[in-house]
Design a protein around this motif. Structure first.
Motif, PDB file in Angstrom:
ATOM      1  N   VAL A 136       0.825  -1.211   0.000  1.00 21.17           N
ATOM      2  CA  VAL A 136       0.000   0.000   0.000  1.00 21.17           C
ATOM      3  C   VAL A 136       0.858   1.259   0.000  1.00 21.17           C
ATOM      4  CG1 VAL A 136      -1.769   1.317   1.221  1.00 21.17           C
ATOM      5  CG2 VAL A 136      -1.916  -1.183   1.140  1.00 21.17           C
ATOM      6  N   PHE A 137       1.653   1.443   1.052  1.00 17.55           N
ATOM      7  CA  PHE A 137       2.348   2.720   1.200  1.00 17.55           C
ATOM      8  C   PHE A 137       3.537   2.877   0.245  1.00 17.55           C
ATOM      9  CE2 PHE A 137      -0.111   2.377   5.088  1.00 17.55           C
ATOM     10  CZ  PHE A 137      -0.718   3.623   5.089  1.00 17.55           C
ATOM     11  N   SER A 138       4.218   1.782  -0.081  1.00 19.20           N
ATOM     12  CA  SER A 138       5.274   1.883  -1.102  1.00 19.20           C
ATOM     13  C   SER A 138       4.658   2.165  -2.470  1.00 19.20           C
ATOM     14  CB  SER A 138       6.096   0.592  -1.140  1.00 19.20           C
ATOM     15  OG  SER A 138       6.846   0.455   0.054  1.00 19.20           O
ATOM     16  N   SER A 139       3.475   1.624  -2.723  1.00 14.91           N
ATOM     17  CA  SER A 139       2.775   1.909  -3.984  1.00 14.91           C
ATOM     18  C   SER A 139       2.335   3.372  -4.035  1.00 14.91           C
ATOM     19  CB  SER A 139       1.554   0.994  -4.129  1.00 14.91           C
ATOM     20  OG  SER A 139       1.942  -0.360  -4.184  1.00 14.91           O
ATOM     21  N   ILE A 140       1.876   3.897  -2.894  1.00 16.88           N
ATOM     22  CA  ILE A 140       1.486   5.310  -2.843  1.00 16.88           C
ATOM     23  C   ILE A 140       2.679   6.200  -3.152  1.00 16.88           C
ATOM     24  CG2 ILE A 140       0.790   7.161  -1.259  1.00 16.88           C
ATOM     25  CD1 ILE A 140      -1.050   5.112   0.100  1.00 16.88           C
ATOM     26  N   LEU A 141       3.842   5.860  -2.583  1.00 13.34           N
ATOM     27  CA  LEU A 141       5.055   6.641  -2.855  1.00 13.34           C
ATOM     28  C   LEU A 141       5.378   6.652  -4.343  1.00 13.34           C
ATOM     29  CD1 LEU A 141       7.706   8.055  -1.715  1.00 13.34           C
ATOM     30  CD2 LEU A 141       8.743   5.799  -1.934  1.00 13.34           C
ATOM     31  N   THR A 142       5.390   5.473  -4.951  1.00 14.74           N
ATOM     32  CA  THR A 142       5.728   5.374  -6.376  1.00 14.74           C
ATOM     33  C   THR A 142       4.733   6.136  -7.233  1.00 14.74           C
ATOM     34  OG1 THR A 142       6.714   3.201  -6.013  1.00 14.74           O
ATOM     35  CG2 THR A 142       6.145   3.774  -8.285  1.00 14.74           C
ATOM     36  N   PHE A 158       1.136   1.796 -13.140  1.00 12.21           N
ATOM     37  CA  PHE A 158       0.640   0.569 -12.511  1.00 12.21           C
ATOM     38  C   PHE A 158       1.470  -0.640 -12.947  1.00 12.21           C
ATOM     39  CE2 PHE A 158      -3.028   3.403 -12.302  1.00 12.21           C
ATOM     40  CZ  PHE A 158      -3.385   3.243 -10.969  1.00 12.21           C
ATOM     41  N   GLY A 159       2.004  -0.592 -14.157  1.00 11.33           N
ATOM     42  CA  GLY A 159       2.899  -1.655 -14.619  1.00 11.33           C
ATOM     43  C   GLY A 159       4.177  -1.700 -13.794  1.00 11.33           C
ATOM     44  N   ILE A 160       4.720  -0.517 -13.494  1.00 10.62           N
ATOM     45  CA  ILE A 160       5.920  -0.430 -12.664  1.00 10.62           C
ATOM     46  C   ILE A 160       5.637  -0.964 -11.259  1.00 10.62           C
ATOM     47  CG2 ILE A 160       7.521   1.184 -11.548  1.00 10.62           C
ATOM     48  CD1 ILE A 160       7.209   2.980 -14.030  1.00 10.62           C
ATOM     49  N   LEU A 161       4.465  -0.597 -10.717  1.00  8.95           N
ATOM     50  CA  LEU A 161       4.079  -1.082  -9.393  1.00  8.95           C
ATOM     51  C   LEU A 161       3.970  -2.602  -9.371  1.00  8.95           C
ATOM     52  CD1 LEU A 161       1.305   1.464  -8.309  1.00  8.95           C
ATOM     53  CD2 LEU A 161       3.593   1.235  -7.359  1.00  8.95           C
ATOM     54  N   GLY A 162       3.318  -3.151 -10.387  1.00  5.03           N
ATOM     55  CA  GLY A 162       3.129  -4.600 -10.451  1.00  5.03           C
ATOM     56  C   GLY A 162       4.448  -5.341 -10.526  1.00  5.03           C
TER      57      GLY A 162
END
Length: 309
Positions: A136-142, A158-162
């Motif tokens: 959650v929070f690392s995804s929010i940062l990115t 979202f591709g980078i997050l995945g």
């Protein structure tokens, strides 16, 4: 409290040993990098897989606890970001300061220390905290940094997050372990022994690597770093405790989660700050200060949890 302090002290003694080894030149910074890789990709992953494979999924997934941790952490995140903007920091710096104020060293320090201090049942709540922090929070940062720089959030974000989630061995090993545990089958003897043997190296190596990584950090932007350290060590566990109370979660699992929230700033926050070139010095100093102070604050939080339980 003295008894808890004495139990915590050996963990920080190993951190101090790693710090001195690098400062005195017995252990190089490059060697610390490779030791960290060993822990991250092999030892800690084996430990996480072994723990999660032997857990009931219900012991990890508790939605009231998830919501409580999300609420408490989000409140501190927003407060720290607001203070940064009020001081005149850029929006990117505000995002990184907020991240620094809520992301603790759960993987390298929290998992081995809290399980030893609070018992094997602490695995579930600690893994819950680790999963929320990473997913959650690392995804929010990115998303925030990418969106601020590009002016929008695209499908590529979202591709980078995945890909980031799929390439993180802590997430992969935990998910695989939970998947195996869901089958109801015991791990084969040799596999279990292998995971136990490799996972046993995670605690001393991780603590030594933490100390070694601190040796190369310089103390700059002390005022800001002290505020970020206070947010992480004091405000974060206090906010999570209040959220747990609001959701009616006042038992053992909530106590473990509050203790996990009291951990010092994670080293990977500095890696991200360097990668994005946003406030690396203040993040580095916050890691140094919070790790040094946490020997006292973590002791106090665990003592308070013990009195309340």
């Amino acid at each position: 409290m003295v008894e808890i302090f004495l139990k915590i002290l050996p963990f920080f003694a190993v951190i101090g040993l790693g710090y001195l080894a690098v400062r005195r030149g017995f252990f190089s910074e490059e060697a610390t990098v490779y030791l960290t890789r060993f822990v991250f990709y092999f030892a800690l992953s084996a430990m996480l897989f072994g723990f999660s494979a032997n857990l009931d999924v219900a012991a990890i997934l508790s939605w009231p606890l998830v919501l409580a941790y999300l609420l408490g952490t989000s409140l501190v995140w927003l407060l720290v970001a607001s203070v940064a903007l009020w001081r005149g920091s850029s929006r990117e710096e505000a995002v990184f300061e907020a991240h620094t104020g809520v992301i603790g060293n759960v993987g390298f320090l929290g998992i081995p220390m809290l399980i030893l201090l609070l018992g094997p049942k602490a695995v579930g709540p600690v893994l819950l905290v680790l999963a929320v922090d990473l997913m959650v929070f690392s995804s929010i940062l990115t998303m925030a940094i990418t969106g601020l720089r590009a002016g929008r959030i695209s499908a590529r974000t979202f591709g980078i997050l995945g890909m980031g989630l799929l390439q993180n061995p802590m997430i992969v090993s935990t998910v695989l372990g939970i998947g195996w545990g869901a089958t109801g089958l015991a791990l084969p003897g040799p596999v279990n022994e292998f995971m136990s043997l490799l996972g046993a190296a995670a605690t001393p190596c991780a603590l030594f690597a933490i100390g070694g990584s601190l040796a190369g950090r310089s103390a700059e932007r002390m005022q800001v770093a002290a505020w970020l350290s206070a947010a992480k060590l004091v405000l974060h566990p206090a906010a999570v405790a209040a959220a747990c109370w609001a959701f009616g979660q006042v038992g053992y699992a909530a106590g473990v989660m509050i203790a996990a929230a009291a951990l010092p700033v994670a080293g990977n926050v500095f890696i991200l700050a360097q990668h994005y070139r946003v406030a690396p010095q203040r993040v580095s100093t916050a890691i140094l200060l919070s790790t040094a102070a946490s020997v006292v604050t973590v002791t106090a939080v665990i003592a308070l949890i013990g009195k309340g339980s």
